[in-house]
Design a protein around this motif. Structure first.
Motif, PDB file in Angstrom:
ATOM      1  N   SER A   1       0.841  -1.192   0.000  1.00  0.00           N
ATOM      2  CA  SER A   1       0.000   0.000   0.000  1.00  0.00           C
ATOM      3  C   SER A   1       0.873   1.238   0.000  1.00  0.00           C
ATOM      4  O   SER A   1       2.067   1.183   0.319  1.00  0.00           O
ATOM      5  CB  SER A   1      -0.935   0.012   1.211  1.00  0.00           C
ATOM      6  N   GLY A   2       0.260   2.371  -0.383  1.00  0.00           N
ATOM      7  CA  GLY A   2       0.981   3.635  -0.427  1.00  0.00           C
ATOM      8  C   GLY A   2       0.295   4.676   0.425  1.00  0.00           C
ATOM      9  O   GLY A   2      -0.935   4.772   0.441  1.00  0.00           O
ATOM     10  N   LYS A   3       1.069   5.453   1.133  1.00  0.00           N
ATOM     11  CA  LYS A   3       0.515   6.456   2.040  1.00  0.00           C
ATOM     12  C   LYS A   3      -0.023   7.652   1.258  1.00  0.00           C
ATOM     13  O   LYS A   3       0.254   7.842   0.066  1.00  0.00           O
ATOM     14  CB  LYS A   3       1.575   6.911   3.027  1.00  0.00           C
ATOM     15  N   LYS A   4      -0.793   8.469   1.946  1.00  0.00           N
ATOM     16  CA  LYS A   4      -1.360   9.665   1.347  1.00  0.00           C
ATOM     17  C   LYS A   4      -0.239  10.537   0.779  1.00  0.00           C
ATOM     18  O   LYS A   4       0.774  10.771   1.421  1.00  0.00           O
ATOM     19  CB  LYS A   4      -2.149  10.435   2.411  1.00  0.00           C
ATOM     20  N   GLY A   5      -0.438  11.002  -0.439  1.00  0.00           N
ATOM     21  CA  GLY A   5       0.565  11.826  -1.097  1.00  0.00           C
ATOM     22  C   GLY A   5       1.431  11.075  -2.088  1.00  0.00           C
ATOM     23  O   GLY A   5       2.217  11.686  -2.811  1.00  0.00           O
ATOM     24  N   SER A   6       1.278   9.727  -2.148  1.00  0.00           N
ATOM     25  CA  SER A   6       2.152   8.935  -3.016  1.00  0.00           C
ATOM     26  C   SER A   6       1.430   8.339  -4.224  1.00  0.00           C
ATOM     27  O   SER A   6       2.074   7.802  -5.130  1.00  0.00           O
ATOM     28  CB  SER A   6       2.781   7.788  -2.216  1.00  0.00           C
ATOM     29  N   ALA A   7       0.094   8.430  -4.258  1.00  0.00           N
ATOM     30  CA  ALA A   7      -0.672   7.731  -5.290  1.00  0.00           C
ATOM     31  C   ALA A   7      -0.448   8.305  -6.680  1.00  0.00           C
ATOM     32  O   ALA A   7      -0.273   7.554  -7.650  1.00  0.00           O
ATOM     33  CB  ALA A   7      -2.156   7.752  -4.944  1.00  0.00           C
TER      34      ALA A   7
ATOM     35  N   GLU B   1      -7.931  11.660   1.040  1.00  0.00           N
ATOM     36  CA  GLU B   1      -7.929  10.458   1.871  1.00  0.00           C
ATOM     37  C   GLU B   1      -7.462  10.804   3.276  1.00  0.00           C
ATOM     38  O   GLU B   1      -6.709  11.770   3.481  1.00  0.00           O
ATOM     39  CB  GLU B   1      -7.005   9.404   1.250  1.00  0.00           C
ATOM     40  N   ARG B   2      -7.943  10.037   4.265  1.00  0.00           N
ATOM     41  CA  ARG B   2      -7.561  10.308   5.649  1.00  0.00           C
ATOM     42  C   ARG B   2      -6.045  10.232   5.815  1.00  0.00           C
ATOM     43  O   ARG B   2      -5.375   9.440   5.150  1.00  0.00           O
ATOM     44  CB  ARG B   2      -8.242   9.313   6.596  1.00  0.00           C
ATOM     45  N   ALA B   3      -5.536  11.014   6.751  1.00  0.00           N
ATOM     46  CA  ALA B   3      -4.084  11.121   6.929  1.00  0.00           C
ATOM     47  C   ALA B   3      -3.441   9.770   7.201  1.00  0.00           C
ATOM     48  O   ALA B   3      -2.330   9.501   6.742  1.00  0.00           O
ATOM     49  CB  ALA B   3      -3.761  12.095   8.053  1.00  0.00           C
ATOM     50  N   ASN B   4      -4.126   8.901   7.948  1.00  0.00           N
ATOM     51  CA  ASN B   4      -3.558   7.595   8.284  1.00  0.00           C
ATOM     52  C   ASN B   4      -4.083   6.492   7.371  1.00  0.00           C
ATOM     53  O   ASN B   4      -3.877   5.304   7.642  1.00  0.00           O
ATOM     54  CB  ASN B   4      -3.858   7.235   9.735  1.00  0.00           C
ATOM     55  N   GLY B   5      -4.777   6.868   6.293  1.00  0.00           N
ATOM     56  CA  GLY B   5      -5.320   5.879   5.369  1.00  0.00           C
ATOM     57  C   GLY B   5      -4.379   5.622   4.203  1.00  0.00           C
ATOM     58  O   GLY B   5      -3.455   6.393   3.941  1.00  0.00           O
ATOM     59  N   ALA B   6      -4.634   4.511   3.509  1.00  0.00           N
ATOM     60  CA  ALA B   6      -3.839   4.183   2.323  1.00  0.00           C
ATOM     61  C   ALA B   6      -4.425   4.903   1.116  1.00  0.00           C
ATOM     62  O   ALA B   6      -5.613   4.780   0.823  1.00  0.00           O
ATOM     63  CB  ALA B   6      -3.839   2.680   2.084  1.00  0.00           C
ATOM     64  N   ALA B   7      -3.606   5.678   0.417  1.00  0.00           N
ATOM     65  CA  ALA B   7      -4.066   6.380  -0.785  1.00  0.00           C
ATOM     66  C   ALA B   7      -4.278   5.402  -1.931  1.00  0.00           C
ATOM     67  O   ALA B   7      -5.074   5.650  -2.833  1.00  0.00           O
ATOM     68  CB  ALA B   7      -3.062   7.452  -1.190  1.00  0.00           C
ATOM     69  N   TYR B   8      -3.561   4.291  -1.891  1.00  0.00           N
ATOM     70  CA  TYR B   8      -3.760   3.222  -2.868  1.00  0.00           C
ATOM     71  C   TYR B   8      -3.212   1.930  -2.288  1.00  0.00           C
ATOM     72  O   TYR B   8      -2.420   1.928  -1.344  1.00  0.00           O
ATOM     73  CB  TYR B   8      -3.058   3.527  -4.201  1.00  0.00           C
ATOM     74  N   ARG B   9      -3.654   0.828  -2.863  1.00  0.00           N
ATOM     75  CA  ARG B   9      -3.073  -0.482  -2.585  1.00  0.00           C
ATOM     76  C   ARG B   9      -2.654  -1.089  -3.916  1.00  0.00           C
ATOM     77  O   ARG B   9      -3.054  -0.610  -4.978  1.00  0.00           O
ATOM     78  CB  ARG B   9      -4.060  -1.377  -1.836  1.00  0.00           C
TER      79      ARG B   9
END
Length: 239
Positions: free
Chosen positions: A10-16, A63-71
């Motif tokens: 998965s990728g964190k917010k800001g990386s998708a 997306e929420r700060a602690n959520g995955a921006a993508y998987r």
């Protein structure tokens, strides 16, 4: 020589947005486009139908700060299959693994760093946000789901509300499904080779697992190191 490699990450917010450009070999990643075999996207909401980048930009922003921006599923494709057969296989994997969630995929076939042929694999990037038929703005799409009034909240996340054991069982089932679809393709096109999603221990094989080395690490090896590693790899997989 079919071997099973299926990495779920998965990728964190800001990386998708950048990752979508990377797998599609766009923008600053265009210099690698010679290994791009095919790319496509689907299941996008109305506001992103014409451009998957719009969806990933919205995920990065809302997306929420602690959520995955993508998987992502990163899956090695059996080298016994032709590129056209591999593309057919990917078209079968996408709905089986993703369902109705927004996705973007890219098939890469760089020259194999070890041995001959290509190192064909697919990057299947997707969002956890399931489609429920409700039209939402980009911002609302990524809000918290409202079970009592779904139209007031965001899309439900597929991973929401599951404990660690449920997520583990889901991952194992997903890997098995991936292997089953690959094996059906190998059988369809007359190949005896099969892949197995299980650990070597579960298969009753007493040896250390083969480590997947990235292209950059392999390119850094000397010719002698590559030959030695490739010979060892052939021995392990064939044992």
């Amino acid at each position: 020589m079919a071997s099973f490699h299926h990495r779920i990450k998965s990728g964190k917010k800001g990386s998708a947005t950048d990752h979508g450009a990377y797998i599609a070999r766009q923008g600053k990643h265009r210099k690698k486009e010679e290994d791009l075999v095919a790319t496509d996207y689907g299941n996008m909401p109305g506001w992103a139908q014409g451009d998957a980048t719009l969806f990933w930009k919205a995920s990065d922003k809302h997306e929420r700060a602690n959520g995955a921006a993508y998987r992502e599923h990163e899956i090695a494709l059996p080298e016994e299959l032709t590129l056209e057969q591999q593309k057919e296989l990917v078209r079968q994997l996408v709905p089986a693994l993703i369902g109705n969630k927004p996705f973007q995929f890219a098939i890469h076939a760089p020259d194999a760093a070890l041995g001959s042929g290509t190192n064909s694999h697919v990057h299947l990037m997707y969002s956890d946000r399931e489609d429920d038929g409700i039209e939402r703005s980009p911002e609302q799409t990524f809000r918290r789901y409202n079970a009592q009034h779904p139209e007031r909240g965001g899309r439900r996340k597929d991973s929401g509300g599951k404990n660690s054991m449920e997520l583990r069982d889901q991952m194992i089932a997903t890997r098995k499904k991936c292997a089953d679809i690959q094996n059906a393709a190998l059988e369809k096109y007359g190949h005896a080779a099969r892949v197995d999603h299980r650990t070597l221990k579960a298969q009753g094989i007493d040896r250390a697992p083969e480590h997947h080395l990235g292209q950059a690490r392999i390119r850094g090896m000397s010719k002698e190191e590559r030959e030695k590693y490739d010979a060892r790899r052939q021995q392990l997989v064939g044992s």
